[in-house]
Design an enzyme around this catalytic site. Structure first.
Site, PDB file in Angstrom:
ATOM      1  N   HIS A 132     110.129 -41.449  27.545  1.00 47.45           N
ATOM      2  CA  HIS A 132     111.200 -40.496  27.236  1.00 47.45           C
ATOM      3  C   HIS A 132     110.982 -39.886  25.860  1.00 47.45           C
ATOM      4  O   HIS A 132     110.990 -38.661  25.695  1.00 47.45           O
ATOM      5  CB  HIS A 132     112.548 -41.208  27.304  1.00 47.45           C
ATOM      6  CG  HIS A 132     113.721 -40.360  26.933  1.00 47.45           C
ATOM      7  ND1 HIS A 132     114.627 -39.885  27.862  1.00 47.45           N
ATOM      8  CD2 HIS A 132     114.153 -39.883  25.725  1.00 47.45           C
ATOM      9  CE1 HIS A 132     115.547 -39.153  27.241  1.00 47.45           C
ATOM     10  NE2 HIS A 132     115.280 -39.151  25.944  1.00 47.45           N
ATOM     11  N   GLU A 133     110.782 -40.763  24.861  1.00 49.29           N
ATOM     12  CA  GLU A 133     110.610 -40.267  23.498  1.00 49.29           C
ATOM     13  C   GLU A 133     109.283 -39.538  23.329  1.00 49.29           C
ATOM     14  O   GLU A 133     109.205 -38.514  22.641  1.00 49.29           O
ATOM     15  CB  GLU A 133     110.717 -41.423  22.498  1.00 49.29           C
ATOM     16  CG  GLU A 133     112.101 -42.048  22.398  1.00 49.29           C
ATOM     17  CD  GLU A 133     113.170 -41.049  21.963  1.00 49.29           C
ATOM     18  OE1 GLU A 133     112.834 -40.078  21.248  1.00 49.29           O
ATOM     19  OE2 GLU A 133     114.335 -41.231  22.361  1.00 49.29           O
ATOM     20  N   HIS A 165     109.452 -35.927  24.454  1.00 44.73           N
ATOM     21  CA  HIS A 165     110.021 -35.030  23.432  1.00 44.73           C
ATOM     22  C   HIS A 165     108.936 -34.579  22.456  1.00 44.73           C
ATOM     23  O   HIS A 165     108.826 -33.397  22.126  1.00 44.73           O
ATOM     24  CB  HIS A 165     111.116 -35.758  22.639  1.00 44.73           C
ATOM     25  CG  HIS A 165     112.381 -36.011  23.383  1.00 44.73           C
ATOM     26  ND1 HIS A 165     112.995 -35.055  24.166  1.00 44.73           N
ATOM     27  CD2 HIS A 165     113.177 -37.116  23.443  1.00 44.73           C
ATOM     28  CE1 HIS A 165     114.112 -35.568  24.686  1.00 44.73           C
ATOM     29  NE2 HIS A 165     114.232 -36.805  24.259  1.00 44.73           N
TER      30      HIS A 165
END
Length: 218
Positions: free
Chosen positions: A24-25, A28
Site C-alpha cells: 500500500h505504502e 504511493h
C-alpha cells in the site's frame, strides 16, 4: 478464525498484514515518483522492505491487541512522504498518488482470492493447505478492509486526498484543515461503532465483487 488459537491467528495474519501495508505504502511512493516527486526515494522509503514501512504501534501493537480481543482489526503504517509541490499537476496528481494505495490493496485481495480458489479446486486438505486457506481468507479480509477504510474522505486517509484533487482549491483547503483532528475523529468513530456501521456495507460490496471475479462462493 474462531477455531484457531491466538498464536495460530497471529501466524495466519502476520504475512497478509505486512504485505498489505508494505505494498500500500510502496504504491504511493512509486506513483508519486512517476508523477514527478522523488521524495520517498530520496528518504529510502521507496522500498518493498516491510521494515521501512512498519509503525511499531500501528502495524504491530494495535492490530495484535485487537486480534487478541476478537474485535475490529485496525492499524496503520508509516506514511510514505509525498511533496505535492513537486508533483506535475499538484492536487490532481496527488489524487492519483492517494488512490494508488487502495488500488494496491484491491489487487492483493484479488490475488489472495485466486490463491484460495486454487486451493479449493485442488481439494488439498490438512497441514499447509489448511494454513494457506486461512491465510488467503485473512489476506482478502485485511486488504478489502484497508481499501474501504482508506477511501473514506477523512484526512489523513487517502480518500480525502482523492476528493481534494477534484474539489475547488478553497474547499480542498477546508478539508486539509481537518487533518490535525483526523485520527481523533477516526478513533471516536471506531469506538462508538459508527465506523463499523459505515464500513461493513462497503466491505461486503467489495468482498462480493472480489469473490465474483474469482469464482468464489460467498
Amino acid at each position: 478464525m474462531e477455531s484457531l488459537t491466538l498464536v495460530q491467528q497471529l501466524a495466519v495474519w502476520a504475512l497478509p498484514v505486512l504485505l498489505a501495508v508494505t505494498l500500500h505504502e510502496a504504491a504511493h511512493g512509486y506513483v508519486a515518483r512517476a508523477l514527478g516527486d522523488s521524495t520517498a526515494a530520496q528518504l529510502g522509503r521507496l522500498s518493498l522492505n516491510p521494515l521501512r514501512h512498519i509503525d511499531p504501534v500501528g502495524t504491530v501493537l494495535v492490530p495484535g491487541l485487537l486480534l487478541a480481543m476478537g474485535g475490529f482489526l485496525f492499524g496503520w503504517a508509516k506514511p510514505v512522504p509525498v511533496n505535492p509541490a513537486r508533483l506535475k499537476q499538484g492536487r490532481r496528481s496527488m489524487a492519483w498518488v492517494a488512490v494508488a494505495g487502495p488500488l494496491a490493496n484491491l489487487a492483493m485481495a484479488i490475488g489472495w482470492a485466486i490463491l484460495l480458489k486454487l486451493l479449493l479446486v485442488s481439494g488439498a486438505e490438512g497441514g499447509m493447505a489448511t494454513g494457506l486457506r486461512y491465510m488467503a481468507l485473512a489476506g482478502m479480509a485485511i486488504n478489502i478492509l484497508l481499501m474501504v477504510l482508506n477511501l473514506l474522505p477523512l484526512p489523513p486517509l487517502d480518500g480525502s486526498r482523492v476528493l481534494g484533487g477534484f474539489l475547488p482549491p478553497q474547499q480542498a483547503q477546508l478539508l486539509d484543515r481537518i487533518e490535525p483532528y483526523g485520527l481523533i475523529i477516526l478513533l471516536a468513530l471506531l469506538f462508538t461503532g459508527v465506523l463499523g456501521f459505515i464500513l461493513w456495507p462497503l466491505y461486503g460490496a467489495v468482498d462480493g465483487v472480489v469473490r465474483g471475479l474469482t469464482g468464489l462462493v460467498s
